[in-house]
Design an enzyme around this catalytic site. Structure first.
Site, PDB file in Angstrom:
ATOM      1  CD  GLU A 175     -35.835  78.068 102.262  1.00  0.00           C
ATOM      2  OE1 GLU A 175     -36.370  78.245 101.152  1.00  0.00           O
ATOM      3  OE2 GLU A 175     -34.610  78.204 102.447  1.00  0.00           O
ATOM      4  CG  ASN A 226     -33.386  74.303 107.935  1.00  0.00           C
ATOM      5  OD1 ASN A 226     -32.797  74.783 108.912  1.00  0.00           O
ATOM      6  ND2 ASN A 226     -32.920  74.415 106.700  1.00  0.00           N
ATOM      7  CG  HIS A 262     -29.055  82.156 104.777  1.00  0.00           C
ATOM      8  ND1 HIS A 262     -27.795  81.779 104.361  1.00  0.00           N
ATOM      9  CD2 HIS A 262     -29.843  81.066 104.600  1.00  0.00           C
ATOM     10  CE1 HIS A 262     -27.819  80.524 103.939  1.00  0.00           C
ATOM     11  NE2 HIS A 262     -29.050  80.063 104.079  1.00  0.00           N
ATOM     12  CD  GLU A 291     -29.790  76.543 104.838  1.00  0.00           C
ATOM     13  OE1 GLU A 291     -29.816  77.537 104.088  1.00  0.00           O
ATOM     14  OE2 GLU A 291     -30.614  75.604 104.744  1.00  0.00           O
ATOM     15  CG  ASP A 293     -24.626  82.894 104.415  1.00  0.00           C
ATOM     16  OD1 ASP A 293     -25.667  83.429 104.861  1.00  0.00           O
ATOM     17  OD2 ASP A 293     -24.587  82.315 103.308  1.00  0.00           O
TER      18      ASP A 293
HETATM   19  O1  G3I Z   1     -28.560  72.449  88.095  1.00  0.00           O
HETATM   20  C1  G3I Z   1     -27.400  73.075  87.596  1.00  0.00           C
HETATM   21  C2  G3I Z   1     -26.313  72.072  87.371  1.00  0.00           C
HETATM   22  O2  G3I Z   1     -26.730  71.091  86.483  1.00  0.00           O
HETATM   23  C3  G3I Z   1     -25.040  72.758  86.892  1.00  0.00           C
HETATM   24  O3  G3I Z   1     -23.974  71.850  86.934  1.00  0.00           O
HETATM   25  C4  G3I Z   1     -24.686  73.926  87.789  1.00  0.00           C
HETATM   26  C5  G3I Z   1     -23.549  74.724  87.205  1.00  0.00           C
HETATM   27  O4  G3I Z   1     -23.316  75.876  87.965  1.00  0.00           O
HETATM   28  O5  G3I Z   1     -25.799  74.762  87.970  1.00  0.00           O
HETATM   29  C6  G3I Z   1     -26.857  74.036  88.571  1.00  0.00           C
HETATM   30  O6  G3I Z   1     -27.831  74.833  89.203  1.00  0.00           O
HETATM   31  C7  G3I Z   1     -27.458  75.429  90.419  1.00  0.00           C
HETATM   32  C8  G3I Z   1     -28.160  74.799  91.596  1.00  0.00           C
HETATM   33  O7  G3I Z   1     -27.864  75.468  92.802  1.00  0.00           O
HETATM   34  C9  G3I Z   1     -27.849  73.324  91.765  1.00  0.00           C
HETATM   35  O8  G3I Z   1     -28.994  72.598  91.751  1.00  0.00           O
HETATM   36  C10 G3I Z   1     -27.738  76.900  90.363  1.00  0.00           C
HETATM   37  O9  G3I Z   1     -26.942  77.512  89.349  1.00  0.00           O
HETATM   38  C11 G3I Z   1     -27.495  77.557  91.683  1.00  0.00           C
HETATM   39  O10 G3I Z   1     -27.860  78.907  91.641  1.00  0.00           O
HETATM   40  C12 G3I Z   1     -28.248  76.833  92.769  1.00  0.00           C
HETATM   41  O11 G3I Z   1     -28.057  77.573  93.975  1.00  0.00           O
HETATM   42  C13 G3I Z   1     -28.307  76.983  95.221  1.00  0.00           C
HETATM   43  C14 G3I Z   1     -29.591  77.532  95.823  1.00  0.00           C
HETATM   44  O12 G3I Z   1     -29.779  76.992  97.139  1.00  0.00           O
HETATM   45  C15 G3I Z   1     -30.806  77.224  94.969  1.00  0.00           C
HETATM   46  O13 G3I Z   1     -31.982  77.457  95.629  1.00  0.00           O
HETATM   47  C16 G3I Z   1     -27.134  77.324  96.131  1.00  0.00           C
HETATM   48  O14 G3I Z   1     -25.967  76.685  95.632  1.00  0.00           O
HETATM   49  C17 G3I Z   1     -27.404  76.881  97.566  1.00  0.00           C
HETATM   50  O15 G3I Z   1     -26.434  77.426  98.428  1.00  0.00           O
HETATM   51  C18 G3I Z   1     -28.769  77.406  98.030  1.00  0.00           C
HETATM   52  O16 G3I Z   1     -29.013  76.895  99.322  1.00  0.00           O
HETATM   53  C19 G3I Z   1     -30.199  77.311  99.977  1.00  0.00           C
HETATM   54  C20 G3I Z   1     -30.611  76.210 100.932  1.00  0.00           C
HETATM   55  O17 G3I Z   1     -30.724  74.988 100.253  1.00  0.00           O
HETATM   56  C21 G3I Z   1     -31.910  76.551 101.651  1.00  0.00           C
HETATM   57  N1  G3I Z   1     -31.817  77.838 102.315  1.00  0.00           N
HETATM   58  C22 G3I Z   1     -31.368  78.946 101.485  1.00  0.00           C
HETATM   59  C23 G3I Z   1     -30.047  78.599 100.818  1.00  0.00           C
HETATM   60  C24 G3I Z   1     -29.493  79.783 100.043  1.00  0.00           C
HETATM   61  O18 G3I Z   1     -30.338  80.090  98.951  1.00  0.00           O
END
Ligand code: G3I
Length: 387
Positions: A175, A226, A262, A291, A293
């Site tokens: 990105e 990507n 996405h 990715e 969905d």
């Molecule tokens: O860091 C905390 C962690 O310590 C704790 O255990 C956990 C409990 O729920 O929360 C953690 O934070 C989460 C984080 O992922 C993990 O580092 C956040 O709540 C959560 O919202 C976050 O979301 C991720 C998101 O990227 C963040 O930008 C999603 O799971 C993930 O699917 C999403 O993936 C991205 C791709 O990497 C890039 N392209 C877009 C895609 C969708 O946003």
């Protein structure tokens, strides 16, 4: 009518194990109990040169994995997919709690699970503006370009080196372009991305070096750019196309272009996706859907998706899969997790959801069935894809 979860778990015991490694196809011995007889596993129906993947959050789903006693989720993950992408476990905030500390625990658990289930791993991601730890965000306010380069080089060499030989594709840069609707339009994220910001005088030079460091750490991994909103031919992918050419001329070991995929049913499907993949393939690059969905917005008065929405979702998934199947350079097709309960979508898009290919009881949605059929149709007889 829904097929039961049991039918997918039967697939768990019968998935075929023929793995393309680092762009080279290689047969792999099947683990005990597996055969290629089952026809209901995506990985089992895919062309030999196309990995079928899912994102998985190792920290939540795979730490403590016991091959003798897998969870239902772990069984389906192993049965259906030949490739895994760490949804969060290889991002900076997971791997780098402090400047001098690398924590590979959950990423290693994911790789161990993948190897036990004869799956490949797509690395994600080494350079991104999001999910950086606080120490990066704070330090970057005063970074010179040299200081940023030192931190990034150490990270890339250490992380890619740690997984050397275990990762077939790396999303090196994720990105890095803004969108048309962002302030300043489509251009490199030289404000939001702390590394590109520090090196905003020559961001392409930094990108070329980032790919070079990754290649030196693992020469067999195919190195990707990507992004989202990168499916069809549009202003953003035009910018990527120009960047890819510039990087290749500069000698960067750029190997692939990934369209995240996405999608939302709020928007139409961009039928130029195949054309977009073909132009990157013509540069000598691999392409991938990284990715996928398809989120569904809840209609007024409805408590879930309508049958029409579910059918359209299946068409969208299939549209992306067809674009990949029709371009030989498309090396992997990854869905961004399953089931809906694990999806990132509702957290970020209130009122939208149901984005994955499996119901929460792991029964297949029409999107799953269509993908399975398309993979089967792409490989009449056996493996190499047609065309
Ligand atoms: O860091 C905390 C962690 O310590 C704790 O255990 C956990 C409990 O729920 O929360 C953690 O934070 C989460 C984080 O992922 C993990 O580092 C956040 O709540 C959560 O919202 C976050 O979301 C991720 C998101 O990227 C963040 O930008 C999603 O799971 C993930 O699917 C999403 O993936 C991205 C791709 O990497 C890039 N392209 C877009 C895609 C969708 O946003």
């Amino acid at each position: 009518m829904r097929r039961s979860m049991r039918s997918l778990l039967v697939a768990a015991a019968t998935a075929s194990l023929v793995l393309p490694l680092c762009g080279v196809t290689a047969a792999s011995a099947a683990p005990p109990g597996f055969s290629n007889a089952d026809k209901s596993a995506l990985r089992n129906q895919a062309p030999i040169d196309l990995a079928i993947g899912s994102a998985v959050w190792g920290k939540q789903q795979l730490v403590g994995y016991d091959p003798a006693d897998p969870t239902e989720y772990q069984q389906v993950l192993g049965a259906q997919f030949s490739s895994l992408t760490p949804e969060n476990d290889m991002k900076w905030d997971a791997l780098r709690p402090a400047p001098d500390v690398y924590d590979f625990a959950s990423a290693d658990a994911l790789v161990a699970y993948a190897q036990a289930n004869h799956q490949q791993v797509r690395g994600h991601t080494l350079l991104w503006h999001s999910q950086n730890p606080a120490w990066v965000t704070e330090a970057s306010t005063t970074w010179t370009c040299d200081e940023a380069r030192t931190v990034l080089e150490d990270h890339i060499r250490t992380v890619v080196g740690h997984f050397k030989g275990q990762i077939y594709e790396w999303d090196v840069a994720n990105e890095i372009f803004q969108d048309t609707w962002d302030n300043g339009g489509v251009r490199l994220r030289t404000e939001a991305n702390p590394f590109l910001k520090a090196c905003s005088d020559d961001p392409v030079g930094l990108l070329v070096d980032a790919f070079r460091w990754a290649h030196e750490a693992d020469p067999d991994a195919v190195l990707f750019l990507n992004d989202y909103n990168a499916e069809g031919v549009n202003e953003k992918t035009d910018a990527y196309y120009a960047l890819a050419q510039e990087m290749l001329v500069a000698g960067a070991p750029l190997g692939g272009f990934g369209a995240q995929g996405h999608l939302s049913l709020q928007y139409g499907f961009d039928t130029s996706m195949q054309e977009n993949f073909e132009r990157f393939a013509a540069l000598g690059l691999q392409v991938a859907v990284t990715e996928a969905d398809v989120r569904i917005p809840l209609l007024a008065g409805e408590t879930g998706p309508t049958p029409e929405q579910v059918a359209t979702q299946a068409e969208r998934y299939d549209g992306m899969l067809q674009a990949c199947l029709n371009v030989k350079a498309c090396s992997s097709f990854t869905v961004w997790g399953f089931p809906d309960a694990n999806s990132w979508v509702p957290d970020v898009f209130p009122g939208e959801g149901w984005a994955t290919i499996l119901e929460d009881d792991y029964s297949p949605k029409p999107a799953f069935d269509v993908m399975l059929r398309s993979l089967r149709d792409a490989t009449p007889g056996t493996s190499p894809r047609k065309g």
